[in-house]
Every structure is written in structure tokens, then in C-alpha cells.
Design an enzyme around this catalytic site. Structure first.
Site, PDB file in Angstrom:
ATOM      1  N   CYS A   4     -63.416  22.907  11.802  1.00 46.29           N
ATOM      2  CA  CYS A   4     -62.758  21.950  11.154  1.00 46.29           C
ATOM      3  C   CYS A   4     -63.443  20.450  11.146  1.00 46.29           C
ATOM      4  CB  CYS A   4     -61.358  23.190  10.367  1.00 46.29           C
ATOM      5  SG  CYS A   4     -61.336  22.605   8.264  1.00 46.29           S
ATOM      6  N   ARG A   8     -59.954  23.640   3.508  1.00 40.90           N
ATOM      7  CA  ARG A   8     -60.418  22.880   2.933  1.00 40.90           C
ATOM      8  C   ARG A   8     -61.471  22.276   4.000  1.00 40.90           C
ATOM      9  NH1 ARG A   8     -57.700  18.409   3.636  1.00 40.90           N
ATOM     10  NH2 ARG A   8     -55.830  19.069   5.356  1.00 40.90           N
ATOM     11  N   HIS A  18     -61.447  28.114  10.773  1.00 47.83           N
ATOM     12  CA  HIS A  18     -60.093  28.455  12.134  1.00 47.83           C
ATOM     13  C   HIS A  18     -59.592  29.433  13.031  1.00 47.83           C
ATOM     14  CE1 HIS A  18     -58.243  24.854  10.479  1.00 47.83           C
ATOM     15  NE2 HIS A  18     -59.152  24.992   9.284  1.00 47.83           N
ATOM     16  N   GLU A  56     -58.385  30.074  15.827  1.00 48.26           N
ATOM     17  CA  GLU A  56     -57.201  30.296  16.293  1.00 48.26           C
ATOM     18  C   GLU A  56     -56.200  30.483  15.297  1.00 48.26           C
ATOM     19  OE1 GLU A  56     -58.433  27.353  14.707  1.00 48.26           O
ATOM     20  OE2 GLU A  56     -57.263  26.215  14.084  1.00 48.26           O
TER      21      GLU A  56
END
Ligand code: GLN
Length: 185
Positions: free
Chosen positions: A79, A134, A168, A170
Site C-alpha cells: 500500500c 484507501r 494488505h 498482514e
């Protein structure tokens, strides 16, 4: 295997947890002295690219990390991290490390409603969940290999030892991306 996680801002703790689950030794990069040690790979987490970019310079971390990346250190960037690696940001005049030949668009899905979850195939990894917050997407490449697309937009790329994701990993239960990264080192 020792992985340094840039821990200036954003969701670095979640990355650390994942890397440990996959058997890596992890340490946080917060200041210049932290990168004096030997390490095998670098994680650039999500957060706010403008903030992380500014802190990298203020803390004197930018030049040494840039050198390591250019020198071939394996990097997993997610990101905001992906934005830091792009050689061009379509809607921002900043360039940070600029080491992946691709153009990205920041906040490409809209600021407020731009968070969503889906799953898609990532080349070399398999079908994986993808959480976007985002997020940027890759609007063009000038040499980087595209590894995944969602709705016709490129969301993962690789160039040499650098892997950049708009999503993401994670935040999902799946560890496949981390195993892919660690295996590539
Ligand atoms: N919108 C952020 C940026 O432009 C990236 C968001 C994220 O890392 N989750 O830097």
C-alpha cells in the site's frame, strides 16, 4: 532469516506478527542505528506515504535504505509502501525510492469509500484474500511485472527482488504472500 520492518508509522506490527508466524526473525527499523546490523529483507508497510516519506528523510533513513534496495535487498512493500517504491505517482508530485518502473495512483478508489475486501489470483502465490484500504493501484508499468489484477486494475507487481502490493496481506489470515516473499530471499 532476518527481516527489518520499517516501523515509523502505519501497520508494521501486523507485518511483524505474520513474518514471525512464517519463521522469520524480525526487528523494527526506527532510526539510523537500527540498520547497522545485517539483515536479509525489508518490509515497507502501509500507512500514509507522505508521512513515511517525510520521516524517512528526517530520520536519515532514506539514503541508506535506498542504497540497500538498489543493491538488491529483497523488499515486500504494501500500500503506502508500494507508493514509496514507484518511480512515478500519477496524482502526487513526490517520488520516494522510485526503484520500481511503474506508475501508481494514490487513493485510487476514492478516499472515504475506498476500502473493500476481495480475492484474486496472484502469480506465483495462488488465490488469496485481498484487503484494500484507501489503496493505490498500478496505472502503468515501464518494466515491472504485474502479478495480480482486480477488476482490470493492476494491484501487485514485481521487479527483481522488489514485490509491491496495493492490498494488505498482514490483515488477512492467509500467510501465502509472506511465504512467497521469504522463499524468494
Ligand atoms: N492512502 C495512503 C497513501 O496514499 C495509502 C493507504 C494505506 O497504506 N493503507 O499513502
Amino acid at each position: 532469516m532476518v527481516i527489518g520492518v520499517l516501523a515509523l508509522q502505519g501497520d508494521f506490527i501486523e507485518h511483524e506478527k505474520k513474518l514471525k508466524e512464517c519463521g522469520a526473525e524480525v526487528f523494527e527499523i526506527r532510526q539510523r542505528g537500527d540498520i547497522e546490523r545485517d539483515f536479509d529483507g525489508l518490509v515497507l508497510p502501509g500507512g500514509e506515504s507522505t508521512v513515511i516519506g517525510k520521516l524517512l528523510h528526517e530520520l536519515d533513513l532514506f539514503e541508506p535504505l535506498h542504497k540497500k534496495i538498489i543493491g538488491g535487498m529483497p523488499v515486500l512493500a504494501t500500500c503506502a509502501g508500494m507508493i514509496l517504491l514507484a518511480e512515478r505517482i500519477e496524482n502526487d508530485e513526490n517520488v520516494y525510492f522510485g526503484t520500481i518502473k511503474m506508475t501508481v495512483r494514490r487513493n485510487a478508489y476514492g478516499r472515504q469509500l475506498g476500502s473493500f475486501r476481495t480475492s484474486s489470483e496472484m502469480k506465483g502465490v495462488g488465490n488469496i484474500p485481498m484487503t484494500f484500504i484507501r489503496a493505490p493501484y498500478i496505472s502503468g508499468t515501464n518494466g515491472a511485472e504485474i502479478l495480480a489484477e482486480v477488476d482490470g486494475k493492476a494491484v501487485a507487481a514485481r521487479q527483481g527482488n522488489q514485490i509491491a502490493l496495493a492490498f494488505h496481506p498482514e490483515l488477512d489470515e492467509c500467510n501465502m504472500v509472506y511465504n512467497y516473499f521469504l522463499k524468494s530471499i
